[in-house]
Design a protein around this motif. Structure first.
Motif, short mmCIF file in Angstrom:
data_model
loop_
_atom_site.label_atom_id
_atom_site.label_comp_id
_atom_site.label_asym_id
_atom_site.label_seq_id
_atom_site.Cartn_x
_atom_site.Cartn_y
_atom_site.Cartn_z
N VAL A 95 -11.10 4.52 -51.38
CA VAL A 95 -9.80 5.14 -51.09
C VAL A 95 -9.30 4.57 -49.77
N PRO B 238 -7.72 -2.88 -43.71
CA PRO B 238 -8.72 -3.94 -43.58
C PRO B 238 -10.12 -3.49 -44.03
N ALA B 239 -10.50 -2.25 -43.70
CA ALA B 239 -11.85 -1.78 -44.04
C ALA B 239 -12.01 -1.66 -45.55
N GLY B 240 -11.01 -1.02 -46.21
CA GLY B 240 -11.09 -0.85 -47.66
C GLY B 240 -11.02 -2.18 -48.38
N ILE C 185 -7.90 2.44 -54.29
CA ILE C 185 -6.70 3.27 -54.43
C ILE C 185 -5.96 3.30 -53.09
N GLU D 168 0.16 3.71 -50.04
CA GLU D 168 1.39 3.06 -49.53
C GLU D 168 1.39 1.57 -49.86
N ARG E 134 1.94 -9.44 -35.25
CA ARG E 134 1.07 -10.60 -34.98
C ARG E 134 -0.29 -10.13 -34.47
N ASN F 143 -6.16 -11.48 -32.22
CA ASN F 143 -7.56 -11.47 -31.81
C ASN F 143 -8.50 -11.43 -33.02
N ALA G 1 -1.52 4.69 -55.64
CA ALA G 1 -1.53 6.15 -55.86
C ALA G 1 -2.21 6.80 -54.67
N GLU G 2 -2.04 8.12 -54.59
CA GLU G 2 -2.68 8.85 -53.49
C GLU G 2 -3.86 9.64 -54.03
N THR H 237 -9.64 5.64 -45.22
CA THR H 237 -8.24 6.09 -45.18
C THR H 237 -7.58 5.95 -43.80
N SER I 42 -0.29 -1.88 -30.18
CA SER I 42 0.71 -1.82 -31.24
C SER I 42 2.11 -1.81 -30.64
N GLN J 46 2.91 -5.36 -29.29
CA GLN J 46 3.23 -6.31 -30.36
C GLN J 46 4.63 -6.04 -30.90
N TRP K 164 -7.78 16.71 -47.20
CA TRP K 164 -8.12 16.77 -48.63
C TRP K 164 -9.63 16.62 -48.87
N VAL L 261 -15.78 4.22 -43.72
CA VAL L 261 -15.67 3.02 -42.88
C VAL L 261 -14.31 2.96 -42.19
C1 LIG Z 1 1.15 -2.00 -35.21
C2 LIG Z 1 -0.34 -2.18 -35.09
C3 LIG Z 1 -0.86 -3.35 -34.55
C4 LIG Z 1 -2.23 -3.54 -34.47
N1 LIG Z 1 -2.70 -4.72 -33.95
C5 LIG Z 1 -4.02 -4.95 -33.92
C6 LIG Z 1 -4.52 -6.21 -33.45
O1 LIG Z 1 -3.77 -7.09 -33.05
N2 LIG Z 1 -5.85 -6.40 -33.49
C7 LIG Z 1 -6.72 -5.45 -33.93
O2 LIG Z 1 -7.92 -5.73 -33.97
N3 LIG Z 1 -6.28 -4.25 -34.35
C8 LIG Z 1 -4.96 -3.98 -34.36
N4 LIG Z 1 -4.49 -2.76 -34.80
C9 LIG Z 1 -5.46 -1.75 -35.25
C10 LIG Z 1 -5.92 -2.05 -36.68
O3 LIG Z 1 -4.81 -2.37 -37.48
C11 LIG Z 1 -6.68 -0.88 -37.28
O4 LIG Z 1 -7.81 -0.65 -36.47
C12 LIG Z 1 -7.12 -1.18 -38.70
O5 LIG Z 1 -6.01 -1.40 -39.53
C13 LIG Z 1 -7.95 -0.03 -39.28
O6 LIG Z 1 -8.26 -0.35 -40.60
P1 LIG Z 1 -8.67 0.77 -41.66
O7 LIG Z 1 -8.84 0.04 -42.95
O8 LIG Z 1 -9.79 1.56 -41.15
O9 LIG Z 1 -7.46 1.79 -41.76
P2 LIG Z 1 -5.90 1.61 -41.97
O10 LIG Z 1 -5.47 0.26 -41.57
O11 LIG Z 1 -5.28 2.77 -41.31
O12 LIG Z 1 -5.72 1.74 -43.55
C14 LIG Z 1 -5.94 2.95 -44.21
C15 LIG Z 1 -5.18 2.94 -45.53
O13 LIG Z 1 -5.55 4.08 -46.29
C16 LIG Z 1 -4.41 4.55 -46.99
N5 LIG Z 1 -4.63 5.96 -47.30
C17 LIG Z 1 -4.77 6.99 -46.44
N6 LIG Z 1 -5.00 8.14 -47.12
C18 LIG Z 1 -4.99 7.82 -48.44
C19 LIG Z 1 -5.16 8.58 -49.63
N7 LIG Z 1 -5.40 9.90 -49.60
N8 LIG Z 1 -5.06 7.95 -50.84
C20 LIG Z 1 -4.82 6.59 -50.89
N9 LIG Z 1 -4.66 5.84 -49.77
C21 LIG Z 1 -4.76 6.44 -48.57
C22 LIG Z 1 -3.28 4.34 -46.00
O14 LIG Z 1 -2.04 4.27 -46.68
C23 LIG Z 1 -3.68 3.02 -45.35
O15 LIG Z 1 -3.08 1.92 -46.01
C24 LIG Z 1 -3.12 -2.53 -34.89
C25 LIG Z 1 -2.61 -1.35 -35.43
C26 LIG Z 1 -1.24 -1.17 -35.52
C27 LIG Z 1 -0.70 0.11 -36.11
#
Ligand SMILES: Cc1cc2nc3c(=O)[nH]c(=O)nc-3n(C[C@H](O)[C@H](O)[C@H](O)COP(=O)(O)OP(=O)(O)OC[C@H]3O[C@@H](n4cnc5c(N)ncnc54)[C@H](O)[C@@H]3O)c2cc1C
Length: 555
Positions: free
Chosen positions: A235, A239-241, A258, A261, A272, A275, A306-307, A337, A382, A385, A474, A522
């Motif tokens: 879910v 990047p992690a998913g 899943i 968005e 951009r 790093n 989907a959510e 998430t 953020s 950038q 949830w 994660v």
């Molecule tokens: C504008 C911006 C610039 C950044 N720049 C950098 C950078 O230059 N370098 C760097 O290392 N880090 C940067 N970061 C931080 C980095 O992007 C995050 O640490 C990273 O994206 C985290 O990844 P994640 O997969 O854990 O979560 P997220 O990226 O938050 O992804 C989680 C996803 O889960 C989805 N989701 C949530 N709940 C549900 C649900 N119930 N059902 C289905 N889907 C769901 C969301 O829609 C989202 O797409 C930046 C962040 C932002 C906002």
């Protein structure tokens, strides 16, 4: 690409059939030949073609028709297709009327009936006109079009959703004086004009203020799982998913991801990322997301738009319920998430969100800020950038920072870039205390904590990036979370040497495992995680080896 249309109109059926036949014979491979038996029928066709964004290369019109005459038809039709060539078909007796029509409706040519043989009397004239048309006419956009108002939150959400899912679309702002947009608005019915935005699909279907789930369905995104059961369900497609999906599927697990968005998550919104290992000159978040999605698909990951709203556990099966009513099951579930933007609590902000106020960098709005002042709230990477990104379009970008320095919250490379950009201004010790505007943002009040003064400044665009929080309610009854909603994992769950409540296995929870065996966490949503793209990617990849260990014992 849809072929441009040659539209012929005549109330005499025989003549109509004959011209259609001759047109098809010579031009059928490059043009679509359509016919109509009256001016009214032809106008209906013209309207439909306009809605579908098809192009008309030429009208071939009989002058003498009951109801609407050829010239009357043309004067209406060319408001929708001003570049189409116009040929009038006349009888010998009508030559004078035809000549008069050259001025009235801008006729390019008039042809006398009958035109036999066409090789001599028809094709040479039409060839020349069509060559002219081809040379001047730009290819029409063939994807989804969104017709709405720049200041409407619904328009913003739709544009943002399409852009982040890499669905090509054309934005048509009803406030522009563009004649193309004006003529399209005329074709909408009252209900549609009252309920903008309207999304126009390439097949002409119009969606009035569609929900994102509806839009996903019509834009060709996958919204339902093809299988009832998967080895691994993920879910969240940040990047992690995405990393977990690539590693899981490449190592033979039937994997579904899943995402509510758009794949890419927060990283997908970054203008951009500089790093991330292996990209010395940086890459946009959209590019990173696109590459990761291609990679995941290549390994057979099923990506569903989907959510996820509920988790249910039944023996070795974990059931996942989606907002669209679907349910799927899996052995291993991975929660990735991430976090969502924290809301700015000040009068006017909620009301004007989407109408000049945006959370995150909202890159779809960048073009609209051309030559304006843009305000960015926040002091982390953020915000830095986003300011760099908007500085390429806006006249001036003002960053409002609550603290007195950026050193502890922003990477030094970004601070250096901000200082070196002449149209960026940083205001320390400031916060937004009120947003003003009727239908869209017009001004903001800024409080300075040093002077204790409040200043009201005109502003059309405010981008808020003031930290983020997980959205895990949830999962509240399933996994253990901290007071802010971040999910505990691995050693964090062992307290005073005791394993978590209800844990029945004769091993401790794995490093990225929650208090429920087979449910992993994660990335940013994990308690204690480092909030970076690389760490999310690292955790997503590593988690798969724990998933394998778990699956090897599950029955
Ligand atoms: C504008 C911006 C610039 C950044 N720049 C950098 C950078 O230059 N370098 C760097 O290392 N880090 C940067 N970061 C931080 C980095 O992007 C995050 O640490 C990273 O994206 C985290 O990844 P994640 O997969 O854990 O979560 P997220 O990226 O938050 O992804 C989680 C996803 O889960 C989805 N989701 C949530 N709940 C549900 C649900 N119930 N059902 C289905 N889907 C769901 C969301 O829609 C989202 O797409 C930046 C962040 C932002 C906002």
């Amino acid at each position: 690409m849809a072929k441009p249309v040659l539209l012929t109109v005549d109330d005499d059926r025989e003549v109509l059939r004959a011209i259609e036949r001759d047109l098809r014979r010579k031009y059928g491979s490059d043009y679509r030949v359509l016919r109509a038996g009256s001016g009214q029928e032809a106008l209906d066709i013209v309207r439909e073609l306009k809605i579908r964004n098809n192009s008309i290369a030429m009208f071939l019109i009989d002058q003498r028709m009951p109801g609407i005459s050829g010239v009357e038809f043309l004067s209406q039709a060319i408001t929708f297709f001003p570049d189409a060539k116009r040929v009038l078909l006349t009888a010998y007796a009508d030559t004078d009327a035809a000549i008069a029509a050259i001025n009235e409706a801008g006729i390019n040519h008039y042809l006398l009936k009958p035109w036999d043989p066409p090789e001599e009397n028809l094709y040479p004239v039409l060839d020349e006109l069509l060559e002219d048309w081809q040379a001047a006419f730009p290819p029409q956009f063939e994807g989804i079009r969104v017709l709405g108002n720049r200041w409407s939150p619904a328009s913003h959400n739709i544009k943002d959703f399409l852009a982040r899912n890499h669905v090509p679309y054309q934005w048509l702002d009803i406030e522009t004086a563009d004649t193309e947009v004006r003529s399209l608005i005329e074709l909408l019915d009252d209900e549609e004009t009252r309920n903008l935005p309207v999304v126009i699909l390439p097949n002409g279907v119009r969606l009035r203020q569609p929900s994102l789930a509806d839009l996903a369905e019509h834009a060709g995104l996958k919204t339902r799982a093809t299988e009832a059961f998967y080895d691994l369900a993920i879910v969240g497609g940040g990047p992690a998913g995405l990393a977990a999906a690539v590693y899981g599927a490449s190592e033979g697990l039937r994997t579904v991801m899943i995402e509510r968005e758009a794949p890419g998550g927060q990283a997908g919104m970054s203008s951009r990322i500089e790093n991330y290992l292996g990209f010395p000159s940086g890459l946009t978040g959209a590019d990173l997301a696109r590459r990761a999605v291609v990679q995941a698909r290549r390994f057979g990951v099923e990506i569903i738009s989907a959510e996820a709203t509920e988790v249910r556990i039944d023996g070795p099966y974990r059931f996942l319920k989606l907002a669209n009513g679907e349910e799927l099951s899996c052995h291993a579930l991975l929660v990735a998430t991430g976090v969502q933007w924290r809301k700015l609590d000040a009068p006017g902000v909620e009301r004007l969100t989407g109408a000049g106020i945006y959370y995150g960098a909202a890159m779809t709005e960048a073009m609209s800020t051309k030559d304006e002042d843009v305000y960015v709230v926040g002091g982390a990477n953020s915000a830095g950038q986003a300011a760099m990104h908007f500085s390429r379009y806006a006249k001036r970008v003002v960053i409002l920072v609550r603290g007195s320095s950026l050193a502890s919250s922003m990477s030094q490379y970004l601070i250096n870039q901000l200082k070196a950009t002449p149209n960026i201004q940083i205001e320390f010790n400031t916060s937004v205390v009120e947003a003003h505007g009727e239908n869209h943002l017009e001004a903001i009040s800024i409080h300075c904590s040093v002077t204790n003064e409040i200043t009201k400044v005109p502003a059309n665009s405010l981008f808020i990036m003031i930290g983020a929080a997980p959205n895990t309610d949830w999962l509240a009854n399933i996994v253990e979370r901290d007071e802010r909603g971040f999910i505990y994992s691995g050693p964090q769950l062992t307290r005073d040497g005791k394993r978590p409540n209800g844990w029945k296995l004769d091993r401790d929870p794995g490093l990225l495992e929650t208090n429920v065996p087979g449910i992993f966490v994660v990335g940013d949503v994990r308690h204690g995680s480092v909030k970076r793209v690389a760490s999310g990617v690292g955790e997503g990849s590593v988690a798969i080896s724990f998933v394998h260990q778990y699956l090897s014992k599950v029955v």
